[in-house]
Design a protein around this motif. Structure first.
Motif, PDB file in Angstrom:
ATOM      1  N   THR A  56      25.251  49.808  38.764  1.00 29.85           N
ATOM      2  CA  THR A  56      26.240  48.844  39.263  1.00 29.85           C
ATOM      3  C   THR A  56      25.964  47.410  38.822  1.00 29.85           C
ATOM      4  OG1 THR A  56      24.980  48.706  41.321  1.00 29.85           O
ATOM      5  CG2 THR A  56      26.865  50.185  41.296  1.00 29.85           C
ATOM      6  N   THR A  57      24.746  47.126  38.395  1.00 28.87           N
ATOM      7  CA  THR A  57      24.437  45.757  37.947  1.00 28.87           C
ATOM      8  C   THR A  57      24.420  45.635  36.430  1.00 28.87           C
ATOM      9  OG1 THR A  57      22.053  46.227  38.050  1.00 28.87           O
ATOM     10  CG2 THR A  57      23.079  45.235  40.002  1.00 28.87           C
ATOM     11  N   ARG A  75      29.440  43.079  34.792  1.00 30.39           N
ATOM     12  CA  ARG A  75      30.205  42.432  35.864  1.00 30.39           C
ATOM     13  C   ARG A  75      31.293  43.355  36.397  1.00 30.39           C
ATOM     14  NH1 ARG A  75      29.549  38.468  39.562  1.00 30.39           N
ATOM     15  NH2 ARG A  75      31.579  37.713  40.275  1.00 30.39           N
ATOM     16  N   ILE A 118      30.053  45.849  38.960  1.00 26.68           N
ATOM     17  CA  ILE A 118      29.807  45.292  40.294  1.00 26.68           C
ATOM     18  C   ILE A 118      31.099  45.206  41.091  1.00 26.68           C
ATOM     19  CG2 ILE A 118      29.034  43.223  41.535  1.00 26.68           C
ATOM     20  CD1 ILE A 118      27.071  42.741  39.260  1.00 26.68           C
ATOM     21  N   SER A 146      30.506  50.313  43.196  1.00 20.38           N
ATOM     22  CA  SER A 146      29.531  49.345  43.709  1.00 20.38           C
ATOM     23  C   SER A 146      29.512  49.302  45.236  1.00 20.38           C
ATOM     24  CB  SER A 146      29.838  47.947  43.166  1.00 20.38           C
ATOM     25  OG  SER A 146      31.065  47.471  43.692  1.00 20.38           O
ATOM     26  N   PHE A 174      16.805  44.311  39.957  1.00 24.59           N
ATOM     27  CA  PHE A 174      18.236  44.624  40.082  1.00 24.59           C
ATOM     28  C   PHE A 174      18.854  43.887  41.273  1.00 24.59           C
ATOM     29  CE2 PHE A 174      16.328  48.542  38.217  1.00 24.59           C
ATOM     30  CZ  PHE A 174      16.923  48.455  36.971  1.00 24.59           C
ATOM     31  N   LYS A 188      19.337  40.296  40.296  1.00 20.62           N
ATOM     32  CA  LYS A 188      20.443  40.194  39.333  1.00 20.62           C
ATOM     33  C   LYS A 188      21.789  40.229  40.037  1.00 20.62           C
ATOM     34  CE  LYS A 188      22.059  42.349  35.068  1.00 20.62           C
ATOM     35  NZ  LYS A 188      21.848  43.426  34.082  1.00 20.62           N
TER      36      LYS A 188
END
Length: 496
Positions: free
Chosen positions: A448-449, A452, A455, A460, A493, A496
């Motif tokens: 998921t990271t 963009r 996310i 996500s 993660f 981030k």
């Protein structure tokens, strides 16, 4: 002087007795509770005038408790007749649950071992048989209200027409439906408690079909069928939660019964229940998806609450079997199914989520669900990514329940905002207990990271669940010594 005093006492008793009967027919629940307590007190006082007050033949020697129950039952008969004609009028003037509450209060002081002679037992048999039939009649009248898809606003058209004709009272539809619902669910509640009390009094004396003391084998079957009907049909939480309480008491008696037929009933029910869930024969029209599956979780819990443990420290057989079935459904079933060419949410999967949650939540199954904590938590996190809102909602509820089971209830007043250390544990301890969750966390965080768009996507959603758990973990001084599952690998993660 003594004669005058006795007359005054008799007069006071008579006034008190009349007042108690008025309280039992009140539409105010606190007043009916007061009436129940008072009638219980009256039963424990030696009143020579009681047979006269209840219209009983003085030549027949009967127990005071019996006389009072019999008299209140006659009043209940009249209220039931009124309810059959006009349920709205009954809710307003004779709501039935007060009399049932009074009978329940009296049944709690009945000493079943006191009656040995057949002459003493026969009146109780007749009375209990009449009460069972009467309660089933009441349930058939009030049942449609509590089983309605929206019981809080249920108001049958014929009752609406009647209420519109009442003059001088502010009885709009909303108030009327509320009065009606209170009458119905409280009546169902009292019936459930009454049946459970009859079970406590009678089941232990049943040897077989022909040998029994107060209630027969067939009557036990009738009572149990009532409980199952209420638990699987009722939509009002007050009705099925109290039916659950009563059915737990019944099942407790059945598991320990001396009659082999009765002792095998809970096993038969739970096997049928598991089969019903496995084969997806759940009736969509009966069970409620929007009320956390209504009474289905309560039905299964009530049967298994007192399942005997074969050896100390072992799991109960049928609880383990049911949990395996539920988690397999959650894991393997699709989120949607095709019904007549239309895609609908998979009701079986939603029921499995809700039922599993109820077992994780119930303290009486705390030891039984321990082996399923890891798997349940994993499935609840993956459920966050479902495209079906009802499944995501059920997964959220399951997650919160399991998190509370692992870390305990909040020890601080502001809950999530300021976690206590008592609601946390070291990452070493957590991942040693549930190693597969580390790999899930790592995979989900990495996925998921990565970009963009990832996310912001639906996948996500599981990030929330993962972060909710990670904030309850803190590093251990022994991290990395003999275990590679450490927070250090997840932190990049998270940052981030």
């Amino acid at each position: 002087m003594i004669v005058a005093t006795c007359r005054n006492v008799d007069l006071r008793v008579e006034i008190l007795f009349d007042r108690v009967l008025q309280l039992l027919s009140s539409t105010q629940p606190p007043e009916t509770a007061s009436g129940s307590t008072l009638v219980q007190c009256i039963a424990q006082i030696n009143l020579k005038k009681l047979p006269e007050l209840v219209g009983h033949d003085r030549n027949k020697q009967e127990d005071q408790v019996y006389l009072l129950i019999n008299h209140i039952t006659k009043r209940l008969d009249n209220e039931v007749k009124q309810a059959k004609i006009n349920l709205y009028q009954a809710a307003k003037s004779g709501p039935m649950y007060g009399c049932l509450s009074g009978i329940n209060a009296l049944l709690t002081i009945v000493q079943s071992d006191k009656y040995e002679n057949q002459e003493d037992i026969d009146p109780w048999r007749s009375l209990f048989a009449h009460l069972i039939d009467l309660c089933l009649e009441i349930a058939s009248v009030t049942g449609p209200i509590v089983s309605s898809s929206s019981p809080e606003g249920m108001m049958p058209m014929e009752l609406t027409d009647i209420s519109d004709k009442v003059e001088g009272e502010n009885l709009n539809g909303q108030v009327t439906s509320q009065m009606l619902l209170v009458c119905c669910w409280r009546t169902i509640k009292e019936i459930s408690l009454l049946f459970s009390r009859l079970g406590q009094l009678g089941i232990k004396f049943i040897q077989n079909k022909d040998q029994y003391k107060f209630i027969s084998l067939n009557q036990v079957h009738t009572i149990c069928n009532y409980f199952m009907e209420q638990l699987l049909k009722s939509r009002h939480c007050g009705a099925y939660e109290l039916a659950y309480t009563g059915f737990v008491i019944m099942c407790e008696q059945l598991w320990s019964s001396n009659c082999s037929e009765l002792c095998n009933l809970p096993i038969e029910w739970i096997e049928n229940g598991i089969k019903m869930v496995e084969e997806n024969t759940l009736d969509r029209n009966k069970l409620c998806l929007t009320r956390r599956s209504g009474g289905l979780p309560f039905y299964l819990q009530s049967i298994l609450t007192d399942e005997p443990i074969k050896q100390r420290g072992q799991q109960r057989t049928y609880v383990a079997k049911l949990m395996e079935t539920l988690l397999n459904i959650i894991q393997n079933d699709p989120d949607t199914i095709d019904v007549d060419g239309e895609k609908l949410e998979n009701s079986r999967k939603i029921h499995a989520y809700n039922t599993a949650r109820s077992f994780y939540r119930n303290q009486r199954f705390a030891n039984d669900v321990l082996p399923y904590i890891e798997r349940g938590l994993l499935l609840s996190i993956t459920g966050f990514t479902s495209s079906i809102w009802m499944i995501r909602n059920s997964a959220t509820l399951l997650l919160s329940t399991i998190v509370q089971r692992i870390f305990g209830p909040s020890k601080t007043k502001d809950g999530e905002d300021n976690l206590s250390k008592k609601n946390s544990m070291t990452s070493r301890e957590f991942f040693n207990k549930y190693p597969s969750l580390f790999h899930l966390f790592y995979q989900q965080l990495q996925q998921t990271t990565s970009t963009r768009s990832s996310i912001e996507s639906l996948t996500s959603s599981s990030l929330f669940a993962i972060l909710l758990i990670l904030r309850r973990l803190y590093p251990s001084p022994l991290d990395g010594i003999d275990c590679s599952l450490t927070l250090d690998k997840l932190l990049p993660f998270v940052i981030k």
